[in-house]
Design an enzyme around this catalytic site. Structure first.
Site, PDB file in Angstrom:
ATOM      1  N   SER A  91      64.264  -0.164 -38.242  1.00  0.00           N
ATOM      2  CA  SER A  91      62.983  -0.781 -37.894  1.00  0.00           C
ATOM      3  C   SER A  91      63.229  -2.148 -37.275  1.00  0.00           C
ATOM      4  O   SER A  91      64.349  -2.661 -37.297  1.00  0.00           O
ATOM      5  CB  SER A  91      62.103  -0.881 -39.127  1.00  0.00           C
ATOM      6  OG  SER A  91      62.748  -1.657 -40.088  1.00  0.00           O
ATOM      7  N   LYS A 126      54.541  -2.635 -28.387  1.00  0.00           N
ATOM      8  CA  LYS A 126      54.866  -1.935 -29.632  1.00  0.00           C
ATOM      9  C   LYS A 126      53.691  -1.027 -29.972  1.00  0.00           C
ATOM     10  O   LYS A 126      52.599  -1.489 -30.284  1.00  0.00           O
ATOM     11  CB  LYS A 126      55.123  -2.930 -30.764  1.00  0.00           C
ATOM     12  CG  LYS A 126      55.531  -2.252 -32.055  1.00  0.00           C
ATOM     13  CD  LYS A 126      56.140  -3.261 -33.022  1.00  0.00           C
ATOM     14  CE  LYS A 126      56.736  -2.563 -34.232  1.00  0.00           C
ATOM     15  NZ  LYS A 126      55.709  -2.026 -35.133  1.00  0.00           N
TER      16      LYS A 126
HETATM   17  S1  IVH Z   1      62.423   0.230 -30.725  1.00  0.00           S
HETATM   18  C1  IVH Z   1      65.928  -0.044 -33.908  1.00  0.00           C
HETATM   19  N1  IVH Z   1      60.240   0.112 -29.295  1.00  0.00           N
HETATM   20  O1  IVH Z   1      58.162   0.409 -34.435  1.00  0.00           O
HETATM   21  C2  IVH Z   1      64.478   0.047 -33.781  1.00  0.00           C
HETATM   22  N2  IVH Z   1      60.053   0.731 -31.579  1.00  0.00           N
HETATM   23  O2  IVH Z   1      59.736  -1.177 -36.792  1.00  0.00           O
HETATM   24  C3  IVH Z   1      64.135   0.779 -32.547  1.00  0.00           C
HETATM   25  N3  IVH Z   1      57.775   1.237 -32.281  1.00  0.00           N
HETATM   26  O3  IVH Z   1      59.690   2.798 -36.254  1.00  0.00           O
HETATM   27  C4  IVH Z   1      62.725   0.813 -32.313  1.00  0.00           C
HETATM   28  N4  IVH Z   1      56.806   0.886 -30.331  1.00  0.00           N
HETATM   29  O4  IVH Z   1      58.712   3.737 -34.180  1.00  0.00           O
HETATM   30  C5  IVH Z   1      60.764   0.354 -30.513  1.00  0.00           C
HETATM   31  N5  IVH Z   1      58.397   0.008 -27.900  1.00  0.00           N
HETATM   32  C6  IVH Z   1      58.908   0.243 -29.089  1.00  0.00           C
HETATM   33  C7  IVH Z   1      58.130   0.631 -30.190  1.00  0.00           C
HETATM   34  C8  IVH Z   1      58.736   0.867 -31.423  1.00  0.00           C
HETATM   35  C9  IVH Z   1      56.618   1.240 -31.605  1.00  0.00           C
HETATM   36  C10 IVH Z   1      57.930   1.574 -33.714  1.00  0.00           C
HETATM   37  C11 IVH Z   1      59.130   2.445 -33.966  1.00  0.00           C
HETATM   38  C12 IVH Z   1      59.783   1.909 -35.196  1.00  0.00           C
HETATM   39  C13 IVH Z   1      58.990   0.691 -35.523  1.00  0.00           C
HETATM   40  C14 IVH Z   1      59.964  -0.462 -35.685  1.00  0.00           C
END
Ligand code: IVH
Length: 330
Positions: A91, A126
């Site tokens: 996360s 996000k």
């Molecule tokens: S990158 C190593 N990019 O947010 C983490 N996550 O706390 C890689 N999420 O469970 C995640 N939009 O499902 C990333 N543009 C985005 C995102 C995203 C939503 C969610 C993801 C993850 C949580 C991270």
């Protein structure tokens, strides 16, 4: 001696607080991740986590063995087959203001021993959805699983296969032997309202995220099929094909007809990153799906790997949260 007694008394208070927080966070994790029915806002939840982190930082010797800080999400439910992730699904660390992003950049440069070298970041919204891992073997979707606790998720392949936007066979001709494409399943705000309109009041979802999760985390594939679920990719798990840059990965996804975010931009300075943040936060209500912040990711994959992780968060990415604002709730 008096001081010692006072210290002990204070510490037992802290332990009690930590235990309470752990119980609370666990309860809300289960409501959010297993039942898809949260009863507090994300912001209130973040505050509990923050309070817990603060106490743990101040009293590292009192950190509980099963501190909620050590876990991601909640345990899986019994309905689905379990699926062990080949690479953990982590996360993002949160940032709340410009200074936190500045610290993030400084930390990266320090870690890499970079002084003058330029680095750049991919900026993207996000999305407030459900995290999913798509495992393709030779271009064919072989398994889809939820994040679960980060190490073990639930296999929801049949439900995922009902989503039109997710190709069962990647487009093109040359495919890596294996690749994990990670991203977010979500519903648009509009579709969420339409779905809720048709549901009995006691079955209504509290927000688009829960509606998306509720559509995927149930066994009847007809339910998932009837919901206009969407997908946007935001990363990679294991991959037999190597990439140099994150934006190269996204270009490749695009060629395979894997949906990527249209709002993605790259930025080379803190100012550019903040400009992007303000620009998107102004557009926020016009974006068709719920977003709760901006993610900044180091573009260079080689450097990402050098930076690695700390606890459950990658050092190379951060989520700058939006300040409290209305989301699509009932
Ligand atoms: S990158 C190593 N990019 O947010 C983490 N996550 O706390 C890689 N999420 O469970 C995640 N939009 O499902 C990333 N543009 C985005 C995102 C995203 C939503 C969610 C993801 C993850 C949580 C991270």
């Amino acid at each position: 001696k008096m001081n010692k007694i006072k210290k002990k008394l204070n510490e037992s208070k802290i332990v009690k607080k930590l235990k309470n927080l752990s119980k609370l966070i666990h309860k809300h994790n289960v409501l959010y991740h297993n039942k898809d029915k949260p009863i507090i806002s994300d912001r209130e939840y973040d505050q509990l986590v923050k309070e817990n982190q603060k106490l743990e930082k101040e009293y590292p010797h009192l950190v509980l063995k099963d501190s909620p800080n050590q876990k991601i999400g909640a345990a899986t439910s019994k309905k689905f087959l379990k699926s062990i992730h080949k690479m953990p699904m982590l996360s993002l660390a949160n940032a709340f203001e410009k200074k936190d992003v500045e610290d993030f950049i400084v930390r990266i440069k320090k870690f890499l021993n970079f002084d003058r070298e330029k680095i750049n970041f991919v900026c993207e919204p996000k999305i407030d959805g459900l995290s999913i891992n798509l495992y393709y073997i030779n271009g064919k979707l072989s398994k889809a699983s939820t994040r679960g606790d980060g190490k073990i998720g639930e296999e929801v392949t049949e439900n995922i296969k009902t989503i039109e936007e997710i190709p069962i066979n990647l487009f093109g001709t040359k495919f890596p032997e294996e690749i994990e494409i990670r991203g977010e399943i979500f519903l648009t705000k509009k579709d969420f309202l339409l779905i809720n309109e048709k549901l009995h009041s006691k079955n209504k979802f509290s927000n688009p995220r829960n509606a998306a999760a509720g559509s995927i985390r149930q066994l009847d594939t007809n339910v998932a099929k009837s919901r206009p679920l969407k997908f946007i990719a935001h990363g990679l798990g294991v991959s037999s094909k190597q990439f140099e840059k994150l934006n190269e990965i996204y270009e490749q996804f695009n060629k395979w007809k894997i949906p990527i975010n249209k709002l993605i931009e790259t930025a080379g300075t803190l100012e550019e990153m903040m400009d992007y943040y303000y620009k998107i936060s102004q557009k926020r209500s016009n974006i068709e799906y719920d977003i709760d912040g901006i993610v900044f990711k180091l573009n260079n994959i080689f450097l990402q790997n050098r930076l690695g992780f700390v606890g459950k968060n990658p050092r190379w990415a951060v989520a700058l949260k939006f300040s409290a604002e209305k989301t699509t709730t009932l």
